[in-house]
Motif scaffolding. Structure first.
Motif, PDB file in Angstrom:
ATOM      1  N   GLY A 325      63.019  -8.416 -22.668  1.00  0.00           N
ATOM      2  CA  GLY A 325      62.582  -7.514 -21.613  1.00  0.00           C
ATOM      3  C   GLY A 325      63.661  -6.586 -21.109  1.00  0.00           C
ATOM      4  O   GLY A 325      63.556  -6.077 -19.984  1.00  0.00           O
ATOM      5  N   THR A 326      64.694  -6.339 -21.905  1.00  0.00           N
ATOM      6  CA  THR A 326      65.804  -5.531 -21.408  1.00  0.00           C
ATOM      7  C   THR A 326      65.410  -4.077 -21.153  1.00  0.00           C
ATOM      8  O   THR A 326      65.991  -3.426 -20.289  1.00  0.00           O
ATOM      9  CB  THR A 326      66.979  -5.570 -22.405  1.00  0.00           C
ATOM     10  N   LEU A 327      64.419  -3.556 -21.890  1.00  0.00           N
ATOM     11  CA  LEU A 327      63.980  -2.190 -21.610  1.00  0.00           C
ATOM     12  C   LEU A 327      63.418  -2.084 -20.200  1.00  0.00           C
ATOM     13  O   LEU A 327      63.625  -1.089 -19.506  1.00  0.00           O
ATOM     14  CB  LEU A 327      62.933  -1.750 -22.628  1.00  0.00           C
ATOM     15  N   TYR A 328      62.721  -3.117 -19.769  1.00  0.00           N
ATOM     16  CA  TYR A 328      62.159  -3.125 -18.416  1.00  0.00           C
ATOM     17  C   TYR A 328      63.280  -3.150 -17.378  1.00  0.00           C
ATOM     18  O   TYR A 328      63.268  -2.383 -16.415  1.00  0.00           O
ATOM     19  CB  TYR A 328      61.249  -4.343 -18.238  1.00  0.00           C
ATOM     20  N   GLY A 329      64.238  -4.040 -17.567  1.00  0.00           N
ATOM     21  CA  GLY A 329      65.354  -4.098 -16.629  1.00  0.00           C
ATOM     22  C   GLY A 329      66.147  -2.810 -16.614  1.00  0.00           C
ATOM     23  O   GLY A 329      66.582  -2.343 -15.555  1.00  0.00           O
ATOM     24  N   TYR A 330      66.309  -2.213 -17.788  1.00  0.00           N
ATOM     25  CA  TYR A 330      67.079  -0.977 -17.892  1.00  0.00           C
ATOM     26  C   TYR A 330      66.423   0.163 -17.120  1.00  0.00           C
ATOM     27  O   TYR A 330      67.055   0.837 -16.304  1.00  0.00           O
ATOM     28  CB  TYR A 330      67.223  -0.604 -19.369  1.00  0.00           C
ATOM     29  N   LEU A 331      65.149   0.389 -17.362  1.00  0.00           N
ATOM     30  CA  LEU A 331      64.475   1.527 -16.750  1.00  0.00           C
ATOM     31  C   LEU A 331      64.149   1.311 -15.278  1.00  0.00           C
ATOM     32  O   LEU A 331      64.124   2.266 -14.502  1.00  0.00           O
ATOM     33  CB  LEU A 331      63.192   1.843 -17.519  1.00  0.00           C
ATOM     34  N   LEU A 332      63.897   0.071 -14.870  1.00  0.00           N
ATOM     35  CA  LEU A 332      63.469  -0.176 -13.496  1.00  0.00           C
ATOM     36  C   LEU A 332      64.633  -0.323 -12.519  1.00  0.00           C
ATOM     37  O   LEU A 332      64.500   0.024 -11.344  1.00  0.00           O
ATOM     38  CB  LEU A 332      62.586  -1.427 -13.446  1.00  0.00           C
ATOM     39  N   HIS A 333      65.770  -0.824 -12.990  1.00  0.00           N
ATOM     40  CA  HIS A 333      66.853  -1.056 -12.033  1.00  0.00           C
ATOM     41  C   HIS A 333      67.410   0.264 -11.492  1.00  0.00           C
ATOM     42  O   HIS A 333      68.024   0.298 -10.424  1.00  0.00           O
ATOM     43  CB  HIS A 333      67.986  -1.877 -12.674  1.00  0.00           C
ATOM     44  N   GLY A 334      67.166   1.360 -12.211  1.00  0.00           N
ATOM     45  CA  GLY A 334      67.646   2.650 -11.739  1.00  0.00           C
ATOM     46  C   GLY A 334      67.041   3.060 -10.401  1.00  0.00           C
ATOM     47  O   GLY A 334      67.701   3.728  -9.593  1.00  0.00           O
ATOM     48  N   PHE A 335      65.798   2.650 -10.155  1.00  0.00           N
ATOM     49  CA  PHE A 335      65.183   2.968  -8.869  1.00  0.00           C
ATOM     50  C   PHE A 335      65.918   2.269  -7.722  1.00  0.00           C
ATOM     51  O   PHE A 335      66.078   2.826  -6.640  1.00  0.00           O
ATOM     52  CB  PHE A 335      63.710   2.559  -8.868  1.00  0.00           C
TER      53      PHE A 335
END
Length: 408
Positions: A325-335
């Protein structure tokens, strides 16, 4: 009456068997890679995953075979470093030690993501199902999150005039744009005789060309290209070399030396070199410095990446499943990171003290860990991994195979 040319009835050409992927290469239906990261141009002088991956944004193995825990562990640990690096940005200006750690992390965490993304792109070709997966797993998330980040900044930073432009990746989305380009060119890199020297030459020339501009973040895409091509060229035994005991032991003094050199370099070196986002002229140096820095940073990055891989656990750990799930963590943590900057979360003085910096580091690691979990992935799968069957034609071979299997 039977056809005289076909006394046993009409015959069809046998369908080709389903193609099996190469050893260690994911099927087209595997989870997206992570990837790496991107920051907007900060007040000082960021870095990609998927992870996508992402990655980068690089996750699955053959059907029926268990996932390799090493790669899932590597992706999870790298995405944690990405989140920590982003959380350090508002704090590092007042801490030389933190800025030194920041430079070391940025020297290898993006290359590690990209190498893994390249390694798991080895089987990519222009087959219809793989192109479909490239669109749904990379292009669509890019469009969705590029628009989402712009709208978020308009609201959170009170900047309603910020335009939505799919040609100018903003913050983290650059990695998805780069991964799309890298994967489309994969057949070319597998065709040429010397792919890695050619990719290195492209990266060196890019640093001398400020006219490339910001469209599609091509400058960064080209400068990071050698790491992706290196991943394409790697085999499982290459990863085994860095996982030996002697390499793990040697990596400790190497990292210590890297921290010492970074501490010395903080007031002397522009950290913009580690982002690979600008040409040499844009960084205020003569053009010939660009190719030299590409070679120097490539060597440093590969050494530190090897040391990082040496310490990645090979067995299943409590966080191994999070590697998918690293793509999820990558894109969401930016918010969270950008929101913290807009809303003044990093303005508290105590956060700029050593204990505050440790606190921010731990919070960043915990937050991105939660964003990689299964419940979060279920909620955001519509944006990260849409099926979009309605948008594609059915493959003729697949339809014919279904007809042969169906009863008469």
């Amino acid at each position: 009456m039977t056809n005289s040319l076909h006394p046993n009835g009409p015959r069809r050409t046998p369908l080709p068997p389903a193609e099996r992927p190469m050893e260690g290469v994911p099927t087209p239906r595997s989870a997206p890679s992570l990837p790496s990261d991107r920051t907007s141009k900060p007040a000082g002088p960021t870095a990609a995953t998927a992870t996508a991956t992402t990655a980068a944004p690089a996750t699955a193995t053959q059907p029926g075979k268990p996932r390799d825990a090493f790669f899932d562990n590597a992706k999870y640990l790298a995405i944690v470093l990405v989140a920590m690096g982003h959380a350090w940005e508002p704090l590092k200006g007042q801490s030389r030690v933190l800025e030194a750690a920041y430079m070391v992390v940025y020297a290898f965490h993006m290359p590690a993501f990209i190498i893994i993304s390249g390694y798991f792109s080895r089987s990519f070709d222009m087959r219809a199902d793989r192109l479909k997966r490239l669109v749904t797993g990379v292009a669509v998330p890019y469009v969705v999150f590029e628009v989402a980040y712009v709208l978020f900044k308009r609201w959170a930073d009170d900047d309603p005039s910020l335009p939505v432009s799919l040609l100018d990746p903003w913050f983290l989305t650059w990695f998805l744009c780069a991964l799309f380009i890298w994967r489309l060119t994969t057949p070319l890199w597998k065709l040429v005789r010397w792919p890695l020297p050619l990719a290195l030459l492209v990266a060196m020339l890019a640093t001398t060309s400020p006219s490339i501009g910001d469209d599609l973040d091509l400058q960064r895409t080209l400068q990071f290209l050698p790491f992706f091509v290196l991943g394409l060229c790697m085999k499982p035994e290459h990863f085994q070399l860095v996982r030996r005991r002697e390499v793990r032991i040697l990596s400790v003094p190497v990292f210590a030396a890297a921290l010492a050199v970074s501490w010395w370099a903080v007031p002397r070196m522009n950290p913009g070199w580690f982002y690979h986002r600008d040409s040499a002229q844009e960084l205020g140096v003569p053009w010939w410095v660009g190719p030299v820095m590409v070679l120097a940073l490539l060597g440093c990055s590969l050494v530190l990446t090897a040391c990082f891989f040496a310490w990645v656990p090979r067995r299943r750990m409590w966080f191994t499943a999070l590697g998918a799930g690293t793509l999820y963590g990558y894109l969401l943590h930016g918010f969270l990171v950008k929101g913290g900057g807009y809303w003044g979360w990093f303005d508290h003085k105590w956060l700029h003290q050593p204990l505050g910096e440790i606190f921010v580091t731990l919070v960043a690691g915990a937050a991105v860990t939660l964003l990689c979990t299964a419940p979060v992935r279920r909620v955001f799968r519509f944006a990260m991994e849409p099926s979009m069957e309605w948008a594609f034609k059915r493959d003729a071979t697949e339809l014919a195979r279904e007809r042969t299997k169906s009863p008469a």
